[in-house]
Motif scaffolding. Structure first.
Motif, mmCIF file in Angstrom:
data_model
loop_
_atom_site.group_PDB
_atom_site.id
_atom_site.type_symbol
_atom_site.label_atom_id
_atom_site.label_comp_id
_atom_site.label_asym_id
_atom_site.label_seq_id
_atom_site.Cartn_x
_atom_site.Cartn_y
_atom_site.Cartn_z
ATOM 1 N N TRP A 154 33.703 45.496 -39.694
ATOM 2 C CA TRP A 154 34.129 45.639 -41.082
ATOM 3 C C TRP A 154 34.885 44.419 -41.612
ATOM 4 N N TRP A 170 28.078 64.011 -32.736
ATOM 5 C CA TRP A 170 27.489 62.795 -33.290
ATOM 6 C C TRP A 170 26.308 62.315 -32.455
ATOM 7 N N SER A 219 18.201 60.816 -35.376
ATOM 8 C CA SER A 219 17.998 59.655 -36.254
ATOM 9 C C SER A 219 17.169 58.574 -35.567
ATOM 10 N N ARG A 230 21.116 49.593 -38.900
ATOM 11 C CA ARG A 230 21.070 48.486 -39.867
ATOM 12 C C ARG A 230 19.656 47.931 -39.988
ATOM 13 N N ILE A 279 19.451 51.837 -42.899
ATOM 14 C CA ILE A 279 20.293 53.032 -43.129
ATOM 15 C C ILE A 279 21.749 52.599 -42.976
ATOM 16 N N GLU A 280 22.245 51.883 -43.934
ATOM 17 C CA GLU A 280 23.587 51.296 -43.855
ATOM 18 C C GLU A 280 24.694 52.343 -43.737
ATOM 19 N N PRO A 281 24.646 53.466 -44.480
ATOM 20 C CA PRO A 281 25.721 54.462 -44.333
ATOM 21 C C PRO A 281 25.851 54.982 -42.902
ATOM 22 N N LEU A 282 24.722 55.234 -42.244
ATOM 23 C CA LEU A 282 24.783 55.708 -40.869
ATOM 24 C C LEU A 282 25.338 54.633 -39.933
ATOM 25 N N HIS A 340 27.688 52.520 -40.680
ATOM 26 C CA HIS A 340 29.156 52.576 -40.824
ATOM 27 C C HIS A 340 29.729 53.820 -40.133
ATOM 28 N N MET A 341 29.048 54.943 -40.274
ATOM 29 C CA MET A 341 29.509 56.162 -39.612
ATOM 30 C C MET A 341 29.448 56.018 -38.094
#
Length: 552
Positions: free
Chosen positions: A152, A194, A201, A313, A317-320, A322-323
């Motif tokens: 980040w 997770w 995924s 990435r 799937i950028e949100p995943l 980050h998660m």
């Protein structure tokens, strides 16, 4: 002495290890008598705590980040076989832990077992080797946090991140013991649920269901299943062992559980969840979504990212992504707190055995061993600052190699202690049916774990003398293999001090020291009475291996 005589008198009644003293009424599985194994630690942890610590104890940097290093070294097939082999060793070791920890849930469990069933010199070497391994783990997890947070931002200095999260690890461990247990339960639940998201995924991504990129399938398996030949596969093993180090934590935590007969078997039976979901399926997901040549893999030339983050990435799937990084952060922090916890408890057992200064025995009213905690924080925190002048991957390689060797030594002695215990149990006239809980895998699992622990220590010597893709130097040898000379020095030093025979004869082993006695009612009968209606019964049967009798 009277307690020992009382115990001997119950032998003819087939009650060794399973019966309470005469005229004592207790609930099923309740602890009714100890024989010299108590300390100032508090029994504040429940079955739920122990099961979740067993499931989540070693899910940290080794899996989420180290699997990237393994992929670059050994390729898809290499990493998968590495985790399969390591998983069988962990499973075997936990079977030995289960039987011993129910019978002898004492502080510094496997150290005490080694001294009781093998000899004092082995216990001394193991105890201090493991004591040093836990601060090393704390340091490795702290530097792992820096790597994760760099995803980040790189604006915050590494020493600042290390200092901040060292304080967090300290705060979690100086809280009440049950607070530590609740923190680990929460972290383990996050990891468990997770990984299910990750598996689903990654299958979708591999099939070409992501916004970017086409179908991958087993393309990387077909292109280069094993990289760098057989040596590449061997080089995967230290990282796999490091990823699974901490699997023996349930043995240490057993001393602080209210009911070891109930908690320990539940933790042992849940080991298949971690091995299957986290390691085997997790490793497989990496191999079908990420190329071994991706420069961003941990240890590569890029941002040292987790292969799971890279998979998301690359698929757009950028949100995943980050998660995923957030979950890795929680996992690494959790592993660091468990390492600090375990490391602070080891000196208690060593002090009880006369192998460490007496002040390590002292705990406050909440059961916190302050001397052990402070020593782990000082050593682990100091080592963590190595990351300031070296890359995260370089420090990871150093520390994980040292930890994996200490871990293999510990796993081997746990299995050997179990074998020696069973020999003594038989030699002194007892039957396996007299045990409060016994594993169906003996003797095969114990010998399997011992064999591979010894063989892999030899393999790491070979890799230290003839490293993969680098020239052998004295500096690199000692950086990777100094753990073994340290163990040898500790053992030989203890041999000179204690003298005597090289091992305790089976007929002379003290089977009563540190022993626990439980209520006579069978746990299975009690559990059956609690099931109630069929719906509850089905739920407990299906999820009991994961949650134990936790009250969920």
């Amino acid at each position: 002495m009277a307690a020992v005589e009382m115990s001997m008198s119950t032998k003819d009644e087939k009650a060794i290890g399973t019966s309470s003293p005469p005229d004592v009424e207790v609930e099923a599985g309740q602890l009714v008598e100890d024989h010299g194994g108590d300390s100032e630690l508090q029994r504040r942890l429940t079955t739920r705590h122990l099961v979740m610590v067993a499931i989540g104890s070693s899910i940290g940097m080794g899996l989420w980040l180290g699997s990237g290093t393994s992929l670059t070294r050994g390729g898809p097939l290499g990493i998968f076989i590495g985790y399969v082999l390591s998983g069988t060793i962990v499973w075997a070791v936990n079977q030995s832990i289960g039987e011993l920890a129910v019978m002898y849930p004492v502080p510094s469990a496997f150290v005490s077992w080694s001294g009781q069933f093998i000899d004092k010199s082995a216990a001394f070497a193991l105890g201090w080797a493991y004591y040093f391994s836990y601060p090393i783990n704390v340091a490795n997890e702290l530097q792992g946090i820096c790597t994760v947070l760099s995803f980040w931002t790189d604006k915050v200095p590494i020493p600042a991140w290390i200092s901040i999260f060292l304080v967090v690890v300290i705060l979690v461990n100086i809280g009440a013991v049950n607070w530590f247990g609740e923190f680990e339960v929460t972290a383990s639940m996050i990891k468990f649920f997770w990984i299910i998201v990750v598996i689903i995924s990654c299958i979708v991504i591999s099939a070409g269901g992501g916004p970017k990129g086409g179908a991958i399938g087993f393309r990387y398996w077909n292109e280069e299943p094993i990289r760098h030949g057989f040596k590449g596969f061997l080089r995967v093993m230290p990282t796999c062992i490091f990823a699974m180090s901490g699997a023996e934590a349930s043995g240490l935590v057993a001393a602080e559980t209210a009911n070891p007969l109930k908690s320990v078997p539940a933790a042992v039976k849940s080991i298949w969840i971690r091995l299957t979901l986290f390691y085997l399926l997790g490793a497989l997901m990496v191999t079908i979504t990420v190329s071994p040549n991706d420069p961003n893999l941990f240890g590569g030339d890029g941002s040292n990212a987790s292969p799971f983050v890279i998979a998301f990435r690359n698929a757009g799937i950028e949100p995943l992504a980050h998660m995923m990084n957030a979950v890795i952060f929680v996992s690494v922090l959790s592993s660091g707190t468990i390492s600090a916890y375990a490391g602070s408890r080891l000196p208690i057992g060593l002090a009880n055995l006369g192998m460490a200064p007496k002040f390590f025995k002292k705990c406050d009213r909440q059961g916190r061993p302050w001397a052990g905690l402070l020593s782990v924080f000082i050593v682990g925190g100091g080592l963590a600052y190595l990351n300031v002048n070296h890359s995260g991957a370089e420090v990871f390689n150093w520390l994980s190699n040292l930890t994996s060797l200490f871990t293999l030594f510990g796993w081997g002695l746990i299995c050997l202690a179990h074998i020696r215990f069973r020999h003594a149990w038989k030699a002194q006239g007892f039957s396996p049916n007299d045990l409060p809980w016994k594993t169906w895998t003996y003797p095969f699992a114990a010998y399997w774990g011992l064999f591979w622990s010894v063989l892999l220590i030899i393999v790491e010597f070979y890799l230290s003398v003839w490293p993969l893709g680098a020239k052998a130097t004295a500096e690199s040898f000692f950086a990777n293999y100094v753990s073994v000379p340290a163990i040898i020095v500790l053992y030989l030093g203890a041999r000179c001090y204690y003298r005597g025979s090289w091992y305790i004869k089976a007929k002379d082993i003290d089977l009563y020291r540190g022993r626990r006695y439980y209520g006579t009612q069978k746990l299975a009968e009690a559990d059956q009475a609690k099931k109630g209606n069929k719906v509850v019964g089905i739920f407990r049967k299906g999820f009991g291996a994961f949650f134990g009798d936790s009250g969920y």
